[in-house]
Write a protein that holds these residues in place. Structure first.
Motif, PDB file in Angstrom:
ATOM      1  N   VAL A  96      45.202  80.218 -68.909  1.00 57.02           N
ATOM      2  CA  VAL A  96      44.187  79.434 -69.659  1.00 57.02           C
ATOM      3  C   VAL A  96      44.641  79.420 -71.345  1.00 57.02           C
ATOM      4  N   VAL A  97      44.252  78.390 -71.940  1.00 59.64           N
ATOM      5  CA  VAL A  97      44.721  78.398 -73.362  1.00 59.64           C
ATOM      6  C   VAL A  97      44.359  79.414 -74.134  1.00 59.64           C
ATOM      7  N   ALA A  98      43.202  80.191 -74.066  1.00 57.99           N
ATOM      8  CA  ALA A  98      42.768  81.278 -74.743  1.00 57.99           C
ATOM      9  C   ALA A  98      43.617  82.307 -74.790  1.00 57.99           C
ATOM     10  N   GLU A  99      44.340  82.673 -73.693  1.00 58.19           N
ATOM     11  CA  GLU A  99      45.214  83.882 -73.666  1.00 58.19           C
ATOM     12  C   GLU A  99      46.572  83.428 -74.200  1.00 58.19           C
ATOM     13  N   VAL A 100      46.818  82.321 -74.167  1.00 53.73           N
ATOM     14  CA  VAL A 100      48.259  82.028 -74.941  1.00 53.73           C
ATOM     15  C   VAL A 100      47.844  81.961 -76.318  1.00 53.73           C
ATOM     16  N   MET A 101      46.660  81.432 -76.967  1.00 53.93           N
ATOM     17  CA  MET A 101      46.384  81.364 -78.419  1.00 53.93           C
ATOM     18  C   MET A 101      46.519  82.777 -78.770  1.00 53.93           C
ATOM     19  N   GLU A 102      45.751  83.764 -78.050  1.00 51.41           N
ATOM     20  CA  GLU A 102      45.599  85.170 -78.455  1.00 51.41           C
ATOM     21  C   GLU A 102      46.735  85.796 -78.428  1.00 51.41           C
ATOM     22  N   GLU A 103      47.931  85.531 -77.436  1.00 49.87           N
ATOM     23  CA  GLU A 103      49.348  86.271 -77.433  1.00 49.87           C
ATOM     24  C   GLU A 103      50.116  85.649 -78.840  1.00 49.87           C
ATOM     25  N   ALA A 104      49.792  84.400 -79.062  1.00 52.53           N
ATOM     26  CA  ALA A 104      50.489  83.920 -80.185  1.00 52.53           C
ATOM     27  C   ALA A 104      49.712  84.478 -81.537  1.00 52.53           C
ATOM     28  N   PHE A 105      48.637  84.819 -81.488  1.00 50.21           N
ATOM     29  CA  PHE A 105      47.851  85.234 -82.638  1.00 50.21           C
ATOM     30  C   PHE A 105      48.365  86.727 -82.907  1.00 50.21           C
ATOM     31  N   VAL A 106      48.533  87.541 -81.714  1.00 45.78           N
ATOM     32  CA  VAL A 106      49.085  89.015 -81.994  1.00 45.78           C
ATOM     33  C   VAL A 106      50.523  89.080 -82.363  1.00 45.78           C
ATOM     34  N   ALA A 107      51.441  88.098 -81.911  1.00 42.53           N
ATOM     35  CA  ALA A 107      52.700  88.088 -82.303  1.00 42.53           C
ATOM     36  C   ALA A 107      52.849  87.972 -83.663  1.00 42.53           C
TER      37      ALA A 107
END
Ligand SMILES: Nc1ncnc2c1ncn2[C@@H]1O[C@H](COP(=O)(O)OP(=O)(O)OP(=O)(O)O)[C@@H](O)[C@H]1O
Ligand SMILES: [Mg+2]
Lengths: 247, 426
Positions: A96-107
């Motif tokens: 889902v989009v949220a987990e992708v955005m979260e991973e991108a933020f963390v990175a």
């Protein structure tokens, strides 16, 4: 001020040269429209810029704020501020989009805790059903929903330069307007106080240009830009087709 | 033709009431007469069955102790609300518990007649399953009477503690007309090298609904040869799922026979291989009546040198007009050394049907990875998201909701262990 500078870019796919000496500079706040016939290499350009596997760069340079983009991996390019809305967004079941955005933020060292709220807020601005963001990325989404979802991701990720490959395809009149408005707002004000967004919009239709108000229109034929101008170029194209540019 | 997988003496040595001894004796004779499985035989192709040294495994019955193993207590904690449970250790029942909310007439306990031992027409024909009838020490029965609805799952745990043991869990489930039940089976073990040969049978009467999930969480040295079969009556629904997580060589055969008009049978699987594990899955979807529906949705991921076999047959008989059958098996190879066979088959004897099958084996999808990377997700995290999502998709087809968190937690643990490996592979 950000600047994506492409100079003399050549690239091959499957031993076939698709990009043949393309040069283009996109700066913060500028909207460039790239128009060209089917198969001329527009999506290839967007893939090469983002670092998709399977493309071989055989000449030229690409820099983002002086950094050699071609030396970076795809996630590094994204972290440097480049975003690509693909012509055909890929289905990713179960993600889902949220987990992708979260991973991108963390990175990129950003705090991911604000992602869910940001998604809701941006989805609302784009007229996206809240239930849509709970669904697997692009799986069973309509053509227009995929484009909205990609725009939503752009808005959350807040890039410096966005490559929008036919973001208008499949959008209904209202969606075209809300997507265009979101992009325009970003090009004038940036995302939450950052510098204004620079845009390279690949499109076939003047309709998007009416909404997006590009500063520059480029005619792209056979792997390179053959003429650049203002919006009037798009009108010429609309009236007479590509004949004048194809020898 | 005959086999010496196990001996007639092993069967006659077992304790039990007279009817059970008689049942076992005839079952043992029948089992001994079946040919031993080998990879040359259809249905066992690509398998590692010749590595199963059944003679080294002693059929056992209990440990002599009566406590609930720690591992099983842990599952009980993780599973949350159950309507009841049965705990078997090394083939012996150590606990049966049934909650107050279970409707009257529902029985959960040891089989009490030869008739109750029968799995129905989904009777297995392979030698291991046949030996199960001869060697099962604690055959269980769950029967749900007409109209009864059990509000939460009944869980059956089979835990193995001894090494070089052979254990033969057997469970027969019957659901009366318009009843509904959820059955969860958990197979686990200490880190021992033993063999488990489970047989589970279902008979779903008209308009009944059975949900079933198997969590196979055996220790890494274990071997398993399992059979589950269901016979589904008119307008009845049987939904089953398997999480194959542990073991060394683990085989599961699943047969669904849609015998009643308008019946439905679905099977899902999530399997995860590591080390040099082999997961061996065989399915049969038999459509024997009009307007029947079957669906198979399998997803597996293979790390290291592990491998998997999936062969499936969906057969639509001539009288099964208006039926539909779906088969999909998808495998992600997390390592170049992993391999998978995936062979879906269709056999159609009626034209008015709808069938589809899909089969895919390959590494993490490059386009999916690129899509996530283009959003700024680092490669390793992108692959992890894709594999997690791949399994979430499979788990969304699991019919016993109470088991999903347990399975997804176990998959997460396994994948965390594989992360180092994922990192070195792209
Ligand atoms: N992976 C590939 N293998 C072989 N050929 C490819 C591959 N990718 C692109 N091409 C070819 O490269 C050419 C350019 O394709 P590209 O997708 O860039 O065109 P486009 O300008 O985006 O067209 P459209 O307007 O239809 O989207 C086409 O002829 C296409 O068939
Ligand atoms: Mg294109």
């Amino acid at each position: 001020m950000s600047e994506l500078v492409i100079e003399g870019l050549h690239a091959r796919v499957e031993e076939r040269e698709i990009l043949r000496g393309l040069s283009l500079t996109v700066r913060s706040g500028e909207v460039h429209a790239l128009m060209g016939p089917n198969g001329s290499g527009k999506s290839t350009l967007s893939h090469v810029l983002m670092g998709k596997p399977g493309y071989e760069v055989t000449g030229g340079t690409v820099t983002l704020d002086g950094v050699d983009l071609l030396e970076l991996t795809t996630p590094e390019r994204a972290a440097a501020g480049l975003f690509l809305a693909m012509q055909y967004p890929t289905e990713v079941p179960g993600v889902v989009v949220a987990e992708v955005m979260e991973e991108a933020f963390v990175a990129t060292g950003r705090d991911p805790s604000g992602v869910p709220a940001l998604l809701v807020e941006e989805a609302d601005a784009l007229g996206i059903e809240p239930s849509l963001i709970e669904r697997s990325l692009n799986v069973d989404l309509s053509g227009g929903e995929k484009k909205r979802s990609d725009t939503l991701q752009m808005a959350v990720l807040a890039p410096r330069i966005a490559l929008l490959d036919e973001i208008d395809s499949g959008l209904d009149v209202d969606a075209l307007r809300s997507v265009s408005r979101r992009v325009e707002l970003a090009t004038s004000e940036g995302f939450a106080g950052s510098e204004p967004l620079g845009v390279l919009a690949i499109t076939h239709y003047t309709r998007l240009l009416e909404e997006l108000h590009p500063d520059f229109v480029h005619i792209f034929v056979d792997g390179r830009i053959v003429e650049s101008g203002g919006p009037e170029l798009a009108d010429r194209l609309e009236a007479h087709g590509y004949a004048a540019w194809i020898n | 033709m005959s086999n010496e997988l196990f001996t007639l003496e092993a069967s006659s040595d077992l304790d039990g009431p007279d009817w059970l001894k008689a049942f076992r004796a005839s079952a043992a004779k029948a089992a001994a007469g079946l040919s031993a499985p080998s990879p040359e035989l259809e249905g066992w192709r690509y398998s590692r069955v010749e590595e199963v040294e059944s003679a080294r495994h002693q059929p056992v019955s209990g440990t002599g102790e009566s406590g609930v193993p720690v591992a099983v207590s842990r599952y009980l904690n993780e599973l949350g609300e159950l309507a009841g449970h049965v705990i078997c250790v090394d083939g012996q029942v150590v606990e049966i518990s049934l909650g107050d909310e279970v409707p009257d007439g529902v029985t959960v306990g040891l089989a009490d007649s030869a008739e109750s031992m029968r799995v129905g027409d989904a009777e297995p024909t392979d030698a291991f399953a046949a030996w199960n009838a001869a060697l099962s020490t604690a055959p269980l029965v769950i029967s749900v009477p007409r109209g009864a609805e059990i509000p939460a799952p009944i869980a059956v745990f089979n835990h193995v503690t001894q090494t070089e043991a052979a254990v033969f869990p057997r469970l027969m489930v019957t659901s009366g007309e318009n009843s509904s039940a959820a059955i969860l089976e958990v197979f686990s073990s200490e880190d021992v090298k033993s063999l488990v040969v489970p047989v589970t049978g279902f008979a779903a009467a008209r308009a009944s609904r059975i949900n079933h999930t198997v969590v196979q969480d055996l220790g890494p040295q274990m071997q398993q040869i399992a059979f589950a079969g269901a016979e589904v009556g008119q307008e009845a629904t049987w939904r089953s799922a398997i999480a194959a997580l542990g073991g060394d060589y683990v085989r599961q055969r699943l047969d669904v026979r849609l015998v009643g008009r308008g019946s439905t049978g679905t099977v899902a699987a999530a399997y995860l291989g590591s080390a040099k594990q082999m997961i061996d899955l065989r399915t049969f979807q038999e459509h024997l009546a009009e307007d029947t529906t079957s669906e198979l949705f399998f997803k597996g991921a293979l790390a290291h040198r592990s491998n998997s076999v999936y062969t499936g047959m969906a057969r639509i008989h001539s009288n099964a007009r208006g039926s539909s059958a779906d088969q999909a098996n998808r495998v992600i190879k997390l390592s170049e050394d992993a391999w998978a066979e995936s062979v879906p088959n269709l056999e159609i004897h009626n034209n008015d049907v709808r069938c589809a099958h899909a089969s895919a084996v390959g590494p993490v999808d490059q386009d999916q990875r690129f899509y996530l990377e283009s959003r700024g997700v680092p490669t390793k995290a992108a692959e992890r998201l894709i594999v997690d999502g791949f399994f979430d998709d499979a788990l969304s087809h699991f019919p016993v909701a109470e088991a999903v968190a347990l399975v997804s937690g176990r998959i997460d643990e396994e994948l965390n262990r594989e992360v180092a490996h994922l990192e070195g592979h792209s």
